[in-house]
Design a protein around this motif. Sequence first.
Motif, mmCIF file in Angstrom:
data_model
loop_
_atom_site.group_PDB
_atom_site.id
_atom_site.type_symbol
_atom_site.label_atom_id
_atom_site.label_comp_id
_atom_site.label_asym_id
_atom_site.label_seq_id
_atom_site.Cartn_x
_atom_site.Cartn_y
_atom_site.Cartn_z
ATOM 1 N N SER A 160 0.835 -1.199 0.000
ATOM 2 C CA SER A 160 0.000 0.000 0.000
ATOM 3 C C SER A 160 0.868 1.247 0.000
ATOM 4 N N ASP A 161 0.582 2.167 -0.858
ATOM 5 C CA ASP A 161 1.265 3.464 -0.945
ATOM 6 C C ASP A 161 2.778 3.339 -1.078
ATOM 7 N N ASN A 162 3.237 2.381 -1.838
ATOM 8 C CA ASN A 162 4.668 2.200 -2.109
ATOM 9 C C ASN A 162 5.512 2.072 -0.841
ATOM 10 N N GLY A 163 4.994 1.413 0.180
ATOM 11 C CA GLY A 163 5.767 1.180 1.396
ATOM 12 C C GLY A 163 5.700 2.296 2.420
ATOM 13 N N ARG A 212 6.040 4.854 7.841
ATOM 14 C CA ARG A 212 5.347 5.604 8.884
ATOM 15 C C ARG A 212 5.496 4.906 10.228
ATOM 16 N N LYS A 213 5.345 3.593 10.242
ATOM 17 C CA LYS A 213 5.490 2.822 11.476
ATOM 18 C C LYS A 213 6.908 2.972 12.033
ATOM 19 N N LEU A 214 7.891 2.914 11.146
ATOM 20 C CA LEU A 214 9.285 3.068 11.563
ATOM 21 C C LEU A 214 9.515 4.449 12.171
ATOM 22 N N VAL A 215 8.995 5.474 11.519
ATOM 23 C CA VAL A 215 9.153 6.845 12.013
ATOM 24 C C VAL A 215 8.476 7.000 13.370
#
Length: 68
Positions: A2-5, A10-13
Motif C-alpha cells: 500500500s502506498d509504495n511502502g 510511517r510505522k518506523l518513524v
Amino acid sequence: MSDNGWDEYRKLVMTEIKRNGERLTRVENRLNSIDRHITEMKTKMYTASTISAIIFSAIITVAFKFLT
C-alpha cells in the motif's frame, strides 16, 4: 503493497519518535537529579561558609579583646 511502502515507513518513524521521546524523558529526569544535587551542594557550601565566618569573627573579636 500500500502506498509504495509508506505505511511501513510511517510505522518506523513513529517507533523512532517514541524511542526518542523516552530517551528525552530519561535525560530530563537525569538533569533534574543533577540540578537537585547542585542545589544541595550550594546550600551546604553556604551554610559552611556562614558558620566559618561566624567562628572566624568570634576568634578575631576575642583576640582583639586580649590585645587591648
